[in-house]
Design a protein around this motif. Structure first.
Motif, PDB file in Angstrom:
ATOM      1  N   MET A  95       8.617   4.136 -10.201  1.00 35.76           N
ATOM      2  CA  MET A  95       7.652   4.455  -9.165  1.00 35.76           C
ATOM      3  C   MET A  95       8.389   4.631  -7.846  1.00 35.76           C
ATOM      4  O   MET A  95       9.449   4.035  -7.637  1.00 35.76           O
ATOM      5  CB  MET A  95       6.590   3.360  -9.034  1.00 35.76           C
ATOM      6  CG  MET A  95       5.766   3.141 -10.283  1.00 35.76           C
ATOM      7  SD  MET A  95       4.522   1.824 -10.108  1.00 35.76           S
ATOM      8  CE  MET A  95       3.290   2.682  -9.144  1.00 35.76           C
ATOM      9  N   VAL A  96       7.819   5.451  -6.944  1.00 31.64           N
ATOM     10  CA  VAL A  96       8.468   5.702  -5.665  1.00 31.64           C
ATOM     11  C   VAL A  96       7.445   5.653  -4.543  1.00 31.64           C
ATOM     12  O   VAL A  96       6.295   6.082  -4.706  1.00 31.64           O
ATOM     13  CB  VAL A  96       9.204   7.064  -5.672  1.00 31.64           C
ATOM     14  CG1 VAL A  96       8.231   8.229  -5.850  1.00 31.64           C
ATOM     15  CG2 VAL A  96      10.026   7.243  -4.405  1.00 31.64           C
ATOM     16  N   LEU A  97       7.866   5.100  -3.418  1.00 34.37           N
ATOM     17  CA  LEU A  97       7.016   4.982  -2.244  1.00 34.37           C
ATOM     18  C   LEU A  97       7.649   5.720  -1.075  1.00 34.37           C
ATOM     19  O   LEU A  97       8.779   5.424  -0.686  1.00 34.37           O
ATOM     20  CB  LEU A  97       6.830   3.507  -1.877  1.00 34.37           C
ATOM     21  CG  LEU A  97       6.148   3.211  -0.537  1.00 34.37           C
ATOM     22  CD1 LEU A  97       4.674   3.602  -0.605  1.00 34.37           C
ATOM     23  CD2 LEU A  97       6.299   1.734  -0.175  1.00 34.37           C
ATOM     24  N   PHE A  98       6.932   6.692  -0.512  1.00 37.18           N
ATOM     25  CA  PHE A  98       7.313   7.362   0.727  1.00 37.18           C
ATOM     26  C   PHE A  98       6.521   6.724   1.861  1.00 37.18           C
ATOM     27  O   PHE A  98       5.304   6.534   1.755  1.00 37.18           O
ATOM     28  CB  PHE A  98       6.982   8.857   0.674  1.00 37.18           C
ATOM     29  CG  PHE A  98       7.939   9.693  -0.127  1.00 37.18           C
ATOM     30  CD1 PHE A  98       8.791  10.590   0.496  1.00 37.18           C
ATOM     31  CD2 PHE A  98       7.972   9.598  -1.508  1.00 37.18           C
ATOM     32  CE1 PHE A  98       9.669  11.382  -0.241  1.00 37.18           C
ATOM     33  CE2 PHE A  98       8.843  10.380  -2.259  1.00 37.18           C
ATOM     34  CZ  PHE A  98       9.697  11.271  -1.623  1.00 37.18           C
ATOM     35  N   ALA A 276       3.473  11.782   3.095  1.00 31.99           N
ATOM     36  CA  ALA A 276       4.217  10.681   2.482  1.00 31.99           C
ATOM     37  C   ALA A 276       3.453  10.125   1.292  1.00 31.99           C
ATOM     38  O   ALA A 276       4.032   9.832   0.233  1.00 31.99           O
ATOM     39  CB  ALA A 276       4.474   9.576   3.516  1.00 31.99           C
ATOM     40  N   MET A 277       2.144   9.984   1.446  1.00 31.14           N
ATOM     41  CA  MET A 277       1.320   9.482   0.344  1.00 31.14           C
ATOM     42  C   MET A 277       1.346  10.434  -0.840  1.00 31.14           C
ATOM     43  O   MET A 277       1.545  10.018  -1.997  1.00 31.14           O
ATOM     44  CB  MET A 277      -0.123   9.287   0.823  1.00 31.14           C
ATOM     45  CG  MET A 277      -1.074   8.814  -0.274  1.00 31.14           C
ATOM     46  SD  MET A 277      -2.738   8.448   0.350  1.00 31.14           S
ATOM     47  CE  MET A 277      -3.296  10.097   0.768  1.00 31.14           C
ATOM     48  N   LEU A 278       1.194  11.722  -0.581  1.00 30.92           N
ATOM     49  CA  LEU A 278       1.160  12.692  -1.671  1.00 30.92           C
ATOM     50  C   LEU A 278       2.526  12.833  -2.346  1.00 30.92           C
ATOM     51  O   LEU A 278       2.609  12.960  -3.569  1.00 30.92           O
ATOM     52  CB  LEU A 278       0.665  14.049  -1.142  1.00 30.92           C
ATOM     53  CG  LEU A 278      -0.798  14.023  -0.680  1.00 30.92           C
ATOM     54  CD1 LEU A 278      -1.160  15.312   0.054  1.00 30.92           C
ATOM     55  CD2 LEU A 278      -1.736  13.793  -1.860  1.00 30.92           C
ATOM     56  N   TYR A 279       3.609  12.780  -1.564  1.00 30.77           N
ATOM     57  CA  TYR A 279       4.941  12.795  -2.175  1.00 30.77           C
ATOM     58  C   TYR A 279       5.162  11.544  -3.029  1.00 30.77           C
ATOM     59  O   TYR A 279       5.868  11.588  -4.042  1.00 30.77           O
ATOM     60  CB  TYR A 279       6.023  12.889  -1.103  1.00 30.77           C
ATOM     61  CG  TYR A 279       6.290  14.296  -0.614  1.00 30.77           C
ATOM     62  CD1 TYR A 279       6.568  15.324  -1.522  1.00 30.77           C
ATOM     63  CD2 TYR A 279       6.276  14.605   0.748  1.00 30.77           C
ATOM     64  CE1 TYR A 279       6.807  16.613  -1.078  1.00 30.77           C
ATOM     65  CE2 TYR A 279       6.514  15.896   1.199  1.00 30.77           C
ATOM     66  CZ  TYR A 279       6.782  16.896   0.281  1.00 30.77           C
ATOM     67  OH  TYR A 279       7.023  18.188   0.712  1.00 30.77           O
ATOM     68  N   SER A 280       4.559  10.431  -2.648  1.00 26.56           N
ATOM     69  CA  SER A 280       4.661   9.214  -3.459  1.00 26.56           C
ATOM     70  C   SER A 280       4.021   9.435  -4.830  1.00 26.56           C
ATOM     71  O   SER A 280       4.598   9.081  -5.872  1.00 26.56           O
ATOM     72  CB  SER A 280       3.979   8.041  -2.754  1.00 26.56           C
ATOM     73  OG  SER A 280       4.574   7.758  -1.512  1.00 26.56           O
ATOM     74  N   PHE A 281       2.824  10.014  -4.836  1.00 26.02           N
ATOM     75  CA  PHE A 281       2.136  10.269  -6.104  1.00 26.02           C
ATOM     76  C   PHE A 281       2.872  11.305  -6.948  1.00 26.02           C
ATOM     77  O   PHE A 281       3.066  11.127  -8.155  1.00 26.02           O
ATOM     78  CB  PHE A 281       0.705  10.750  -5.835  1.00 26.02           C
ATOM     79  CG  PHE A 281      -0.195   9.716  -5.235  1.00 26.02           C
ATOM     80  CD1 PHE A 281      -0.176   8.402  -5.669  1.00 26.02           C
ATOM     81  CD2 PHE A 281      -1.087  10.056  -4.231  1.00 26.02           C
ATOM     82  CE1 PHE A 281      -1.012   7.447  -5.121  1.00 26.02           C
ATOM     83  CE2 PHE A 281      -1.935   9.112  -3.672  1.00 26.02           C
ATOM     84  CZ  PHE A 281      -1.898   7.803  -4.116  1.00 26.02           C
TER      85      PHE A 281
END
Length: 302
Positions: A95-98, A276-281
């Motif tokens: 998983m990744v968080l931006f 950032a949220m959408l790149y995380s998903f």
């Protein structure tokens, strides 16, 4: 909306180009309307982002990196503000968080990581040095050290090639680990049996050769860079869950660089945080092997 989001954040097609394409198909959708739809979709998704953040930050091993994003700023007429996406990758759960921040200072990661405990892997950027403490163990990226010696090939081919050959030996061990799908325990045992000797020999060589080169030369700077970080560069060999470098998180960041070339900037700081949220998903979908359009369509529908 799922299609519009995927086309922008996976296929790097700016909204204005999508609007032009809709016009060719006989649909005249104002820019403000489509932007409002995007904000509304992100409002629906935000609780999931909070859960993703909680999941990532609950891990005991993270890889961190950062990348720029240009942002329109009302206070800077005719110019953009250089913001940053700080990226935290959890290899164990894929998983990744931006996390968008307006600057590259320590405040962003300090706030995000205030409760984190475990290993944090980063490049040599000094903003991360504050996290080498009693609750966080900092380790560095071998790929960054290797690049220094690649840059020094024209300066001192013999010495640079020797170091690159030694680094290649430990990377060959890592390649075997991946290809044979080793467990963490098996990876640790192989590193102890084979990698540690190569690392120790290279460390001795670096110390000996530092005295023989000019400090300001490319080879001198490469050697000094590695020696100054050697404990953190070789720390990966002490734990089978740790990676030799930060390449996994750098791979996740790559779509942002591609997007920058197409849509150039975010319209506001709020839009940058939504990205950032959408790149995380989208990044997590890629890491998990999930088809992003189907996931997003299903999620928005629910």
């Amino acid at each position: 909306m799922a299609s519009i989001i995927i086309e922008k954040y996976v296929d790097h097609l700016p909204l204005y180009r999508q609007i032009q394409r809709f016009k060719r198909a006989g649909m005249d959708i104002p820019s403000a309307t489509i932007s409002g739809w995007l904000r509304g979709s992100c409002n629906l998704l935000h609780p999931l982002y909070d859960v993703l953040k909680q999941e990532v930050l609950s891990q005991d091993y993270l890889q961190a990196d950062e990348t720029t994003i240009a942002v329109m700023d009302k206070e800077k007429q005719g110019a953009t503000h250089q913001g940053y996406h700080w990226v935290y990758h959890a290899p164990e759960i894929k998983m990744v968080l931006f996390d968008y921040r307006q600057g590259r200072g320590r405040d962003g990661p300090r706030e995000i990581l205030k409760d984190f405990r475990g290993h944090l892997q980063a490049d040599g950027y000094n903003a991360y040095e504050i996290f080498d403490n009693e609750r966080i163990t900092l380790l560095h990226c071998m790929a960054h050290a290797r690049r220094k010696f690649e840059q020094a090939l024209d300066d001192d081919k013999v010495r640079a090639e020797y170091v690159l050959q030694q680094i290649q030996k430990v990377y060959a061990i890592e390649r075997k680990v991946r290809e044979e799908n080793f467990t963490h325990t098996q990876r640790y045992e192989l590193r102890q049996a084979e990698s540690v000797a190569v690392l120790q020999s290279l460390h001795d060589w670096l110390k000996e050769n530092l005295r023989q080169v000019l400090p300001k030369s490319l080879i001198g700077e490469a050697i000094a860079y590695s020696l100054g970080r050697w404990g953190k560069l070789s720390l990966y060999a002490t734990d089978g869950k740790l990676e030799i470098d930060n390449n996994l998180v750098e791979n996740v960041i790559r779509p942002v660089a591609l997007g920058r070339k197409n849509y150039l900037f975010a319209g506001s700081h709020e839009a940058a945080q939504r990205s950032a949220m959408l790149y995380s998903f989208m990044g997590t979908c890629k890491l998990r092997g999930v088809e992003p359009l189907q996931w997003l369509k299903t999620t928005l529908t629910k």
